[in-house]
Design an enzyme around this catalytic site. Structure first.
Site, PDB file in Angstrom:
ATOM      1  N   ASN A 173      -1.513 -16.351  -3.607  1.00  0.00           N
ATOM      2  CA  ASN A 173      -1.735 -15.472  -2.454  1.00  0.00           C
ATOM      3  C   ASN A 173      -2.933 -14.590  -2.792  1.00  0.00           C
ATOM      4  OD1 ASN A 173      -1.693 -13.566  -0.443  1.00  0.00           O
ATOM      5  ND2 ASN A 173       0.261 -12.633  -1.051  1.00  0.00           N
ATOM      6  N   LYS A 204      -4.475 -12.592  -0.970  1.00  0.00           N
ATOM      7  CA  LYS A 204      -4.518 -11.317  -0.216  1.00  0.00           C
ATOM      8  C   LYS A 204      -5.922 -11.123   0.363  1.00  0.00           C
ATOM      9  CE  LYS A 204      -0.720  -9.759  -2.968  1.00  0.00           C
ATOM     10  NZ  LYS A 204       0.121  -8.661  -3.397  1.00  0.00           N
ATOM     11  N   HIS A 246       5.587 -11.389   4.294  1.00  0.00           N
ATOM     12  CA  HIS A 246       5.233 -10.746   3.017  1.00  0.00           C
ATOM     13  C   HIS A 246       5.541  -9.247   3.121  1.00  0.00           C
ATOM     14  CE1 HIS A 246       2.851  -9.146  -0.276  1.00  0.00           C
ATOM     15  NE2 HIS A 246       2.928 -10.349  -0.812  1.00  0.00           N
ATOM     16  N   GLU A 302       3.964  -6.741   2.275  1.00  0.00           N
ATOM     17  CA  GLU A 302       2.851  -5.906   2.761  1.00  0.00           C
ATOM     18  C   GLU A 302       2.768  -5.973   4.281  1.00  0.00           C
ATOM     19  OE1 GLU A 302      -0.170  -7.546   0.162  1.00  0.00           O
ATOM     20  OE2 GLU A 302       0.926  -6.690  -1.536  1.00  0.00           O
ATOM     21  N   GLU A 340      10.421 -11.654  -3.657  1.00  0.00           N
ATOM     22  CA  GLU A 340       9.408 -10.762  -4.200  1.00  0.00           C
ATOM     23  C   GLU A 340       9.909  -9.322  -4.145  1.00  0.00           C
ATOM     24  OE1 GLU A 340       5.229 -12.761  -3.972  1.00  0.00           O
ATOM     25  OE2 GLU A 340       5.537 -11.524  -2.214  1.00  0.00           O
ATOM     26  N   GLY A 346       2.144  -6.333  -7.641  1.00  0.00           N
ATOM     27  CA  GLY A 346       0.888  -5.668  -7.984  1.00  0.00           C
ATOM     28  C   GLY A 346       1.060  -4.455  -8.886  1.00  0.00           C
ATOM     29  N   SER A 394       3.972  -9.733  -9.985  1.00  0.00           N
ATOM     30  CA  SER A 394       3.373  -9.591 -11.313  1.00  0.00           C
ATOM     31  C   SER A 394       3.636 -10.781 -12.245  1.00  0.00           C
ATOM     32  CB  SER A 394       3.805  -8.271 -11.963  1.00  0.00           C
ATOM     33  OG  SER A 394       3.376  -7.173 -11.166  1.00  0.00           O
TER      34      SER A 394
END
Ligand code: PGA
Length: 250
Positions: free
Chosen positions: A9, A11, A95, A97, A167, A173, A212
């Protein structure tokens, strides 16, 4: 045996030149990756660049998001049919985010999941709890709610042509990875919950871990019985690191 999957991904990262260099670098090191299914998810505008490089390769590509709608007056949106038109086989849906920064709730995520399958894209459905939810002991309740919204709309059979990515929001991150045992516990929970509806679908479903993942921790995570690969953010922007993760998947 479930075939492992490793998905990158990217991003909101990369220029055309960087995207070409990255996929070129990944292609070069593929010989060491035995049978894992591989894909990259670049930003929309870089999809044609990636498609040109990867046409005919064993690496697939997908979107990071799609509209729940088919077409029409939805300024700034991209439909599943458009992704298909550019050779995408997969799309990330829900996701964290998107959920946290763009207000995508469980129902919208479920609509997007269905929109993806309606055009033949394999949705990679992301689920995961925040740190506050984990500390409040709500992890399973949150995951169940996120999962149930999709199963309610699309049906359990739809999971047969989907991938799930667990996730934990606190691990994305941040450099803080869930321990293999923490991740395995949630993966097993997801599989068991779906097994209540269909044991066959649950057994076949690939559940990826994301948050991560690096070359240094991939092997141990992927060695867990219910972890079938990874959804890789930061580490997917480095060809060498991404390839090492792919090799760890098998
Ligand atoms: P990360 O991101 O690997 O950089 O933690 C994972 C993701 O958001 O998919």
């Amino acid at each position: 045996m479930r075939r492992p999957v490793v998905a990158g991904n990217w991003k909101m990262n990369g220029t055309q030149a960087e995207a070409a260099a990255l996929v070129g670098g990944i292609e070069q090191g593929l010989a060491g990756v035995r049978h894992a299914e591989l894909l990259v998810c670049p930003p929309f505008v870089l999809i044609p660049v990636v498609a040109e490089w990867l046409g005919g390769s064993r690496i697939a590509w997908g979107g990071q998001n799609l509209s729940a709608h088919k077409s029409g007056a939805y300024t700034g949106e991209v439909s599943g049919a458009m992704l298909r038109d550019f050779g995408c086989s997969h799309v990330i849906v829900g996701h964290s985010e998107r959920r946290a920064l763009y207000g995508e709730g469980d129902e919208v995520v479920a609509e997007k999941f269905r929109a993806a399958q309606n055009v033949g894209l394999v949705p990679i459905l992301c689920v995961g709890e925040t740190l506050a939810e984990r500390e409040a002991g709500e992890t399973e309740a949150v995951i169940a709610r996120q999962l149930d919204a999709v199963v309610h709309l699309a049906g359990v059979a739809a999971m047969d042509s989907a991938i799930i990515a667990y996730e934990p929001v606190w691990a994305i991150g941040t450099g803080k990875t869930a321990t293999p045992a923490q991740a395995q516990a949630v993966h097993a929970f997801i599989r068991q919950r779906l097994a209540q509806l269909s044991a066959t679908v649950a057994e076949r479903l690939r559940i990826l871990y994301g948050g991560s993942v690096k070359a240094a921790n991939a092997q141990e995570l992927f060695g867990q019985p219910d972890i079938d690969g990874g959804l890789i953010g930061g580490a997917s922007l480095d060809a060498g690191e991404f390839l090492a993760i792919c090799r760890a998947a098998g």
